[in-house]
Design a protein around this motif. Structure first.
Motif, PDB file in Angstrom:
ATOM      1  N   GLU A 163      62.870  43.870 -18.243  1.00  0.00           N
ATOM      2  CA  GLU A 163      63.636  44.616 -19.252  1.00  0.00           C
ATOM      3  C   GLU A 163      62.725  45.357 -20.211  1.00  0.00           C
ATOM      4  N   VAL A 164      61.706  44.646 -20.737  1.00  0.00           N
ATOM      5  CA  VAL A 164      60.844  45.298 -21.732  1.00  0.00           C
ATOM      6  C   VAL A 164      59.920  46.319 -21.063  1.00  0.00           C
ATOM      7  N   VAL A 165      59.473  46.023 -19.841  1.00  0.00           N
ATOM      8  CA  VAL A 165      58.624  46.985 -19.126  1.00  0.00           C
ATOM      9  C   VAL A 165      59.432  48.246 -18.784  1.00  0.00           C
ATOM     10  N   ALA A 166      60.691  48.052 -18.402  1.00  0.00           N
ATOM     11  CA  ALA A 166      61.549  49.201 -18.083  1.00  0.00           C
ATOM     12  C   ALA A 166      61.717  50.097 -19.308  1.00  0.00           C
ATOM     13  N   THR A 167      61.871  49.473 -20.471  1.00  0.00           N
ATOM     14  CA  THR A 167      61.964  50.255 -21.712  1.00  0.00           C
ATOM     15  C   THR A 167      60.672  51.031 -21.943  1.00  0.00           C
ATOM     16  N   ALA A 168      59.545  50.319 -21.852  1.00  0.00           N
ATOM     17  CA  ALA A 168      58.253  50.949 -22.116  1.00  0.00           C
ATOM     18  C   ALA A 168      57.966  52.069 -21.120  1.00  0.00           C
ATOM     19  N   LEU A 169      58.446  51.919 -19.888  1.00  0.00           N
ATOM     20  CA  LEU A 169      58.170  52.905 -18.834  1.00  0.00           C
ATOM     21  C   LEU A 169      59.265  53.972 -18.726  1.00  0.00           C
ATOM     22  N   ARG A 170      60.211  53.962 -19.665  1.00  0.00           N
ATOM     23  CA  ARG A 170      61.290  54.964 -19.667  1.00  0.00           C
ATOM     24  C   ARG A 170      62.084  54.952 -18.353  1.00  0.00           C
ATOM     25  N   LEU A 171      62.220  53.760 -17.754  1.00  0.00           N
ATOM     26  CA  LEU A 171      62.987  53.687 -16.498  1.00  0.00           C
ATOM     27  C   LEU A 171      64.477  53.793 -16.765  1.00  0.00           C
ATOM     28  N   ASP A 172      64.864  53.715 -18.054  1.00  0.00           N
ATOM     29  CA  ASP A 172      66.279  53.882 -18.401  1.00  0.00           C
ATOM     30  C   ASP A 172      66.641  55.362 -18.522  1.00  0.00           C
ATOM     31  N   ASP A 173      65.644  56.221 -18.467  1.00  0.00           N
ATOM     32  CA  ASP A 173      65.907  57.657 -18.482  1.00  0.00           C
ATOM     33  C   ASP A 173      66.539  58.051 -17.137  1.00  0.00           C
ATOM     34  N   PRO A 174      67.479  59.024 -17.154  1.00  0.00           N
ATOM     35  CA  PRO A 174      68.098  59.432 -15.875  1.00  0.00           C
ATOM     36  C   PRO A 174      67.043  59.894 -14.861  1.00  0.00           C
TER      37      PRO A 174
END
Lengths: 399, 399
Positions: A163-174
């Motif tokens: 979860e935190v790595v996804a945030t840091a890596l902008r994986l939540d961006d479309p």
């Protein structure tokens, strides 16, 4: 196209934005066995992007520990001719290189430091041609695994780490690939703007921090992606949020108060404050861990002088993730930071080590990044155009 | 010495009895990523035995699947010069080779058979110098992992698989290395005794089985360990319980009834009976799976002729384990067996393929071992000394 899973987005990010892999190109994939699932996803993404081959280079902590415990330093430093042949062939074929990092250091507790430091000289030298510089496109990216999760959370909660790595890596961006390419352009433009200003000093001013740092004449700022020797973009680090250079080792005056904990020699240091005079750290206090910092500063002559000044604005996603990652790739990108220890050669390009030292660069065995950025921080600088403001209340304001 | 764990006994067994690793020797360790724990234990045991280096060769099912799905047959058959250099260096350095086998075939379901069959010719040829024959000491051993357990038990019960593998590998013996060396001596002595008898025919006689098989003049029996070119013992297969040779492809008469199920093309075949005339299988029935056997027998001209006759006595620990392992290394060692399909070159040593074929050897793309041994089986033979009895009620009786 069907929605991509988190793992697929991650893999696509490092293959496309990270190394910008081209059809017909080979890929060397360095990975710990602790995150096989990620290595598999990156392999699939690389083949889907047209890789001619993907050669995994597996690191396995316990196997490495056996080697360290049983082999002599002589054996551990002996170059193996077949590895040299392989490295030369990879260099010649123009492979891309991805490193999935995030291992479990506890496996090396109690190992002999001399053996741990042993390197196979020619193997390392020839591999560095592929894994550093601009002859090849390469990318280092954080890879969640149970050992890394345990360091952060005290338990192997890999889901939470994702979860935190996804945030840091902008994986939540479309479109994480586009998001990172855009971010890299912003950072590269900032570095170019700073170079144009021919700065001689930067000043960090915030709650508990007032530090003035001198810069060597001709110093170069770096930010965002790099361009390889054939003119193609790549991103050496994912995430990357900084624009940075190496300052003059004799010119730092004032105090800093860390806004984030820092991990030194595996130990968490909180509430750190340090005082600088004539470039040297003259005093250190901390809520916890001051001793390990003081011991590190005694490592060598350069350990208590700065090797890096770095600008990170509030658009960084690292601080938003809200944890200490125990991994410099992430933690240094949480905010503006400085580092005591060794300088970066590319911050004074085209000069020998002696020339760089004469110009003010630092040399040390250590390089420790400490974050002083966050709400309320202002960064100003002096240069060709007089005084300019770079960041105000942690936001980039330099036009 | 503290008591060894099961994993340590296993590792020690393959390092010492398997490849007879010598101090200063290098080891190449082929392993699936599905059994990393075992590979780590073998690595530690090898270094403890004085290995100069241990080079893991990892196989990863999903990565291999990506490669198969995306690369062309041309790409999959292209030799990589750095692999050739590596293989040549390993050969020159006299490495030992261990293969930890037991993978999960389900990962390849639906993959293109043409691509699966693709081989990098020179890489395979040079690697075979290390992994077969007697130039190097090598050993193939079964390695429990979840995928293999699922094949056997329908669920990934690795603990249960370890129990049966431990039985088959004599890991419950106080000294498994000594137990296997003793067993190998017994098997080698049997092979030498059979060679001395210059047999021309063997006959298997049991409940539902009465098969006479002719042997080519000069055929050689193999059993237990092998001796490498420098005169050192090693055990190519662990477990190994058989003494075997290749019969005359035109001389097999009678019927067999399988005493164990057999896995053909991934499918479990039970209650199989087969009839032979003039060396050919002329009829097959089964409780389940007859169709897949008939399809296999149609593969090529040699598929329905025998390539192996083998003698396994009741001292084998495989049958005692009480399961179908879905792995020939184990299943063929459950009892006396024959195999239809390709012959073994070393059963007529020093002859060309043409000479062997002229002498009666078989050629085929298939080689399927089927067990006919067990309680009540008698094996007799004819040779220089007239008729002799080899096994009686599944026990070895030949003096």
């Amino acid at each position: 196209m069907a929605a991509m899973t988190l793992l697929e987005r991650y893999a696509n990010l490092v293959v496309r934005a990270g190394v910008n892999l081209q059809p017909g190109q080979g890929l060397v994939l360095a990975t710990d066995t602790a995150h096989l699932e990620i290595a598999r996803a990156v392999t699939e993404a690389a083949y889907a992007a047209g890789a001619a081959f993907v050669e995994p280079l597996f690191d396995d902590g316990p196997m490495r520990r056996s080697e360290l415990d049983h082999l002599s330093v002589e054996q551990l430093t002996a170059d193996r001719p077949w590895v040299l042949a392989r490295n030369a062939a990879w260099d010649e074929r123009g492979v891309a290189f991805i490193a999935l990092v995030g291992s479990d250091p506890t496996v090396f507790e109690g190992a002999d430091p001399l053996r741990m430091a042993a390197r196979r000289r020619e193997e390392s030298r020839t591999m560095r041609k592929v894994t550093t510089g601009t002859a090849h496109r390469w990318s280092v990216i954080g890879a969640p695994n149970p050992g890394w999760a345990r360091q952060i959370f005290g338990e192997p909660d890999t889901d939470r780490l994702w979860e935190v790595v996804a945030t840091a890596l902008r994986l939540d961006d479309p479109d994480p690939v586009a998001a990172w390419r855009a971010r890299a352009e912003v950072l590269a433009a900032r570095a170019a703007r700073l170079d144009a200003l021919a700065l001689t000093e930067v000043r960090y001013l915030g709650d508990g921090t007032d530090l003035r740092v001198g810069l060597p004449a001709g110093c170069r700022w770096t930010g965002g992606g790099l361009v390889d020797d054939s003119g193609m973009l790549f991103m050496p680090n994912l995430p990357t949020e900084e624009v940075f250079t190496s300052p003059h080792r004799e010119h730092a005056e004032g105090t800093i108060r860390l806004t984030k904990p820092v991990v030194v020699a595996g130990q968490l240091v909180t509430g750190l404050r340090a005082t600088f005079r004539d470039g040297r750290i003259t005093g250190v206090t901390a809520d916890a861990g001051a001793e390990v910092v003081r011991a590190q500063l005694d490592t060598d002559e350069g350990a208590r002088r700065l090797g890096e000044v770095s600008l990170v604005d509030r658009d960084s996603r690292i601080a938003a993730a809200g944890v200490v990652f125990h991994n410099t790739l992430f933690d240094e990108n949480a905010g503006c930071h400085v580092a005591w220890g060794n300088s970066f050669p590319f911050a004074l390009p085209g000069r020998s080590a002696e020339e760089r030292f004469a110009a003010g660069h630092n040399t040390s065995m250590v390089h420790t990044d400490v974050v002083i950025g966050g709400e309320g921080l202002t960064v100003t600088a002096r240069g060709r155009d007089g005084e300019v403001t770079l960041l105000e209340d942690d936001a980039w304001v330099l036009a």
